[in-house]
Design a protein around this motif. Structure first.
Motif, PDB file in Angstrom:
ATOM      1  N   GLN A 156     -81.963 -20.080 -83.430  1.00  0.00           N
ATOM      2  CA  GLN A 156     -81.068 -20.180 -82.200  1.00  0.00           C
ATOM      3  C   GLN A 156     -81.438 -19.342 -80.958  1.00  0.00           C
ATOM      4  OE1 GLN A 156     -77.065 -19.245 -82.360  1.00  0.00           O
ATOM      5  NE2 GLN A 156     -76.357 -21.261 -81.994  1.00  0.00           N
ATOM      6  N   ALA A 157     -81.841 -18.217 -81.236  1.00  0.00           N
ATOM      7  CA  ALA A 157     -82.328 -17.254 -80.197  1.00  0.00           C
ATOM      8  C   ALA A 157     -83.716 -17.845 -79.680  1.00  0.00           C
ATOM      9  CB  ALA A 157     -82.585 -15.933 -80.714  1.00  0.00           C
ATOM     10  N   LEU A 158     -84.359 -18.386 -80.183  1.00  0.00           N
ATOM     11  CA  LEU A 158     -85.967 -19.004 -79.690  1.00  0.00           C
ATOM     12  C   LEU A 158     -85.410 -20.197 -78.781  1.00  0.00           C
ATOM     13  CD1 LEU A 158     -88.040 -19.146 -82.836  1.00  0.00           C
ATOM     14  CD2 LEU A 158     -88.154 -17.489 -81.165  1.00  0.00           C
ATOM     15  N   ALA A 159     -84.394 -21.025 -79.184  1.00  0.00           N
ATOM     16  CA  ALA A 159     -84.042 -22.076 -78.256  1.00  0.00           C
ATOM     17  C   ALA A 159     -83.405 -21.595 -76.897  1.00  0.00           C
ATOM     18  CB  ALA A 159     -82.979 -23.052 -78.884  1.00  0.00           C
ATOM     19  N   ALA A 160     -82.582 -20.497 -77.120  1.00  0.00           N
ATOM     20  CA  ALA A 160     -82.036 -20.069 -75.914  1.00  0.00           C
ATOM     21  C   ALA A 160     -83.177 -19.380 -75.002  1.00  0.00           C
ATOM     22  CB  ALA A 160     -81.098 -18.871 -76.094  1.00  0.00           C
ATOM     23  N   ALA A 161     -84.118 -18.575 -75.659  1.00  0.00           N
ATOM     24  CA  ALA A 161     -85.179 -18.104 -74.841  1.00  0.00           C
ATOM     25  C   ALA A 161     -85.602 -18.889 -74.373  1.00  0.00           C
ATOM     26  CB  ALA A 161     -85.920 -17.058 -75.555  1.00  0.00           C
ATOM     27  N   LEU A 162     -86.239 -20.281 -74.646  1.00  0.00           N
ATOM     28  CA  LEU A 162     -87.221 -21.237 -74.192  1.00  0.00           C
ATOM     29  C   LEU A 162     -86.283 -21.829 -72.944  1.00  0.00           C
ATOM     30  CD1 LEU A 162     -89.443 -22.915 -73.942  1.00  0.00           C
ATOM     31  CD2 LEU A 162     -88.208 -24.538 -75.523  1.00  0.00           C
ATOM     32  N   ALA A 163     -84.949 -22.012 -73.095  1.00  0.00           N
ATOM     33  CA  ALA A 163     -84.136 -22.676 -72.131  1.00  0.00           C
ATOM     34  C   ALA A 163     -84.276 -21.815 -71.078  1.00  0.00           C
ATOM     35  CB  ALA A 163     -82.859 -23.047 -72.445  1.00  0.00           C
ATOM     36  N   ILE A 164     -84.100 -20.555 -71.292  1.00  0.00           N
ATOM     37  CA  ILE A 164     -83.704 -19.329 -69.817  1.00  0.00           C
ATOM     38  C   ILE A 164     -85.329 -19.585 -69.265  1.00  0.00           C
ATOM     39  CG2 ILE A 164     -83.648 -16.879 -69.163  1.00  0.00           C
ATOM     40  CD1 ILE A 164     -81.424 -17.100 -71.863  1.00  0.00           C
ATOM     41  N   LEU A 165     -86.242 -19.276 -70.250  1.00  0.00           N
ATOM     42  CA  LEU A 165     -87.734 -19.132 -69.564  1.00  0.00           C
ATOM     43  C   LEU A 165     -87.930 -20.540 -68.343  1.00  0.00           C
ATOM     44  CD1 LEU A 165     -90.602 -18.096 -69.451  1.00  0.00           C
ATOM     45  CD2 LEU A 165     -91.174 -19.255 -71.567  1.00  0.00           C
ATOM     46  N   LEU A 166     -87.714 -21.587 -69.013  1.00  0.00           N
ATOM     47  CA  LEU A 166     -87.860 -22.612 -68.265  1.00  0.00           C
ATOM     48  C   LEU A 166     -86.922 -22.802 -66.877  1.00  0.00           C
ATOM     49  CD1 LEU A 166     -88.119 -25.396 -71.163  1.00  0.00           C
ATOM     50  CD2 LEU A 166     -90.080 -24.693 -69.741  1.00  0.00           C
ATOM     51  N   THR A 167     -85.905 -22.370 -66.902  1.00  0.00           N
ATOM     52  CA  THR A 167     -84.987 -22.341 -65.938  1.00  0.00           C
ATOM     53  C   THR A 167     -85.613 -21.514 -64.695  1.00  0.00           C
ATOM     54  OG1 THR A 167     -82.902 -22.505 -67.221  1.00  0.00           O
ATOM     55  CG2 THR A 167     -82.813 -21.689 -64.982  1.00  0.00           C
ATOM     56  N   GLN A 170     -90.331 -22.422 -61.494  1.00  0.00           N
ATOM     57  CA  GLN A 170     -90.290 -23.540 -60.660  1.00  0.00           C
ATOM     58  C   GLN A 170     -91.382 -24.360 -60.542  1.00  0.00           C
ATOM     59  OE1 GLN A 170     -87.950 -23.959 -58.289  1.00  0.00           O
ATOM     60  NE2 GLN A 170     -86.771 -22.455 -59.131  1.00  0.00           N
ATOM     61  N   ALA A 171     -92.561 -24.214 -61.259  1.00  0.00           N
ATOM     62  CA  ALA A 171     -93.520 -24.836 -61.415  1.00  0.00           C
ATOM     63  C   ALA A 171     -93.307 -26.037 -62.470  1.00  0.00           C
ATOM     64  CB  ALA A 171     -94.928 -24.287 -61.871  1.00  0.00           C
ATOM     65  N   LEU A 172     -92.228 -25.964 -63.362  1.00  0.00           N
ATOM     66  CA  LEU A 172     -91.753 -26.877 -64.285  1.00  0.00           C
ATOM     67  C   LEU A 172     -90.541 -27.392 -64.083  1.00  0.00           C
ATOM     68  CD1 LEU A 172     -92.659 -25.124 -67.802  1.00  0.00           C
ATOM     69  CD2 LEU A 172     -93.675 -27.139 -66.606  1.00  0.00           C
ATOM     70  N   GLY A 173     -89.961 -27.093 -62.587  1.00  0.00           N
ATOM     71  CA  GLY A 173     -88.958 -27.952 -62.005  1.00  0.00           C
ATOM     72  C   GLY A 173     -87.650 -27.092 -61.879  1.00  0.00           C
ATOM     73  N   GLY A 174     -87.691 -25.869 -62.684  1.00  0.00           N
ATOM     74  CA  GLY A 174     -86.692 -24.971 -62.740  1.00  0.00           C
ATOM     75  C   GLY A 174     -85.404 -25.400 -63.548  1.00  0.00           C
ATOM     76  N   PHE A 175     -84.020 -25.337 -63.025  1.00  0.00           N
ATOM     77  CA  PHE A 175     -83.067 -25.529 -63.661  1.00  0.00           C
ATOM     78  C   PHE A 175     -82.825 -27.163 -63.617  1.00  0.00           C
ATOM     79  CE2 PHE A 175     -78.924 -24.937 -64.992  1.00  0.00           C
ATOM     80  CZ  PHE A 175     -77.896 -25.884 -64.653  1.00  0.00           C
ATOM     81  N   THR A 176     -83.418 -27.932 -62.514  1.00  0.00           N
ATOM     82  CA  THR A 176     -83.112 -29.383 -62.602  1.00  0.00           C
ATOM     83  C   THR A 176     -84.114 -30.050 -63.510  1.00  0.00           C
ATOM     84  OG1 THR A 176     -84.610 -29.393 -60.533  1.00  0.00           O
ATOM     85  CG2 THR A 176     -82.282 -28.919 -60.241  1.00  0.00           C
ATOM     86  N   GLY A 177     -85.494 -29.198 -63.828  1.00  0.00           N
ATOM     87  CA  GLY A 177     -86.262 -29.939 -64.816  1.00  0.00           C
ATOM     88  C   GLY A 177     -87.214 -30.835 -64.263  1.00  0.00           C
TER      89      GLY A 177
END
Length: 390
Positions: A156-167, A170-177
């Motif tokens: 579960q911590a890995l899922a949370a870490a990936l979501a925070i990293l992607l947020t 900006q090269a991956l869309g940031g919060f909006t994806g």
């Protein structure tokens, strides 16, 4: 006895083939004829969740691994597909970078984007990268004999870490994806015919995944997986490494999740950190638990049913669905551990015990008989087969 066994296996095979044929008719003929384009696209989204659930059913239901981080592998497949679709759209428009990068002020394409302009590279990445990440994580976790609640918290911590990293990327869309995809491997996504094609791809993929999971469950590996879940130390005593058995199930579940994420992106038209974080990962698990994690079809039907209920009830009770979802999970885990798939066997057993009549003609001395194969624990069957082979 051999003739009876052969007859039972033939009958079971016919039942399985009939079930797959019925599912194919419902998905490929009935659903497109009955549902509107919007509802059909919605069902395609639910089928993506069902693909993830089938892998969770194998890893959790048969292997005992509480995988709370399937959003990681779902997200990897989804973002790789999104990157390829963005690159093809940019090339078609004659732009150097995707449109969202121009809006964000990024004028030069990042290096890690460039390989995914190629369709074969994108497909290989979708198939290989989630499984490779799962293999590395599984090797580091299971070889150290991390299991139970510790494994669940770590995933579960890995899922949370990936979501925070992607947020923060900006090269991956940031919060909006990433969103606003125009084509899928040359087919316009605005065309209803192509949208229906995506549904057929998702339906066919689900049937293949269910067939693969069934084959694994009924193979020798499936027996080993159940034995590891029930008696890990006894399996180790028999000469098998439980870590390797767990890693295989974990990698297979991640492989399915990556494919589901790749299909989810063009079907829904957007992928963001909110779709791959802790909450979606738990939602996957709730569907599996409600449907019946130890069965073949329970996770699939549970995932589709929970996703449909979320869509239906959230339209009328936006703030109440989360509480209802939690209550369902608590009730199932606390009172019906086998899920909805175990309700009928439980009721059948209660009715039989209620209305069973004692046999007056039963002799006083009853001849002892060997228990059926299903009553023998998996680890004992494996031990017996190993002794016979010697």
């Amino acid at each position: 006895m051999t003739t009876l066994t052969r007859h039972w296996r033939e009958r079971s095979s016919l039942t399985v083939l009939g079930g797959f044929a019925l599912a194919a008719i419902l998905l490929f003929a009935v659903a497109p004829a009955v549902l509107s384009d919007f509802r059909l696209n919605l069902l395609a989204k639910f089928l993506c969740f069902a693909i993830v659930a089938a892998g969770i059913g194998l890893a959790w239901g048969r292997g005992g691994m509480l995988t709370l981080g399937q959003g990681v592998f779902f997200g990897i497949g989804a973002y790789l597909m999104a990157m390829h679709l963005q690159m093809t759209d940019a090339a078609r428009l004659g732009n150097d970078v995707p449109e969202f990068m121009e809006i964000a002020g990024i004028r030069e394409l990042p290096g890690f984007w460039q390989p995914f302009a190629s369709a074969p590279v994108a497909i290989i990445g979708i198939l290989v990268l989630p499984a490779a990440v799962a293999a590395l994580l599984g090797y580091g976790v299971f070889k150290r004999r991390v299991k139970g609640a510790y494994f669940a918290i770590l995933s579960q911590a890995l899922a949370a870490a990936l979501a925070i990293l992607l947020t923060g990327q900006q090269a991956l869309g940031g919060f909006t994806g990433l969103s606003d995809f125009r084509a899928f491997f040359g087919f316009k996504l605005s065309d209803p015919v192509n949208r229906q094609m995506l549904f057929f791809i998702a339906a066919g993929t689900l049937l293949v995944v269910v067939a693969l999971v069934r084959q694994l469950m009924h193979s020798r590996y499936g027996e080993l997986l159940v034995a590891v879940r029930d008696q890990e130390e006894r399996v180790r005593f028999l000469g098998y490494d439980p870590a390797n058995i767990k890693i295989v199930a974990y990698v297979v579940a991640a492989f399915f999740a990556g494919i589901a994420g790749a299909l989810f992106t063009p079907i829904v038209g957007i992928i963001s950190p909110a779709d791959i974080g802790v909450v979606p990962s738990i939602a996957f698990l709730i569907g599996v638990a409600i449907g019946g994690r130890t069965t073949l079809l329970g996770p699939v039907l549970g995932a589709i049913g929970v996703a449909w209920a979320q869509t239906a009830f959230s339209e009328q009770f936006p703030s109440g669905w989360t509480y209802l979802q939690g209550v369902l999970f608590i009730v199932v885990v606390g009172f019906v551990p086998a899920g909805l798939a175990g309700v009928w066997p439980m009721l059948k057993g209660l009715l039989e015990s209620r209305f069973r009549r004692p046999d007056s003609g039963t002799p006083a001395t009853v001849r002892a008989s060997a228990p059926p194969d299903d009553a023998v624990p998996a680890e004992e069957k494996i031990a017996e087969e190993k002794v016979e082979s010697r």
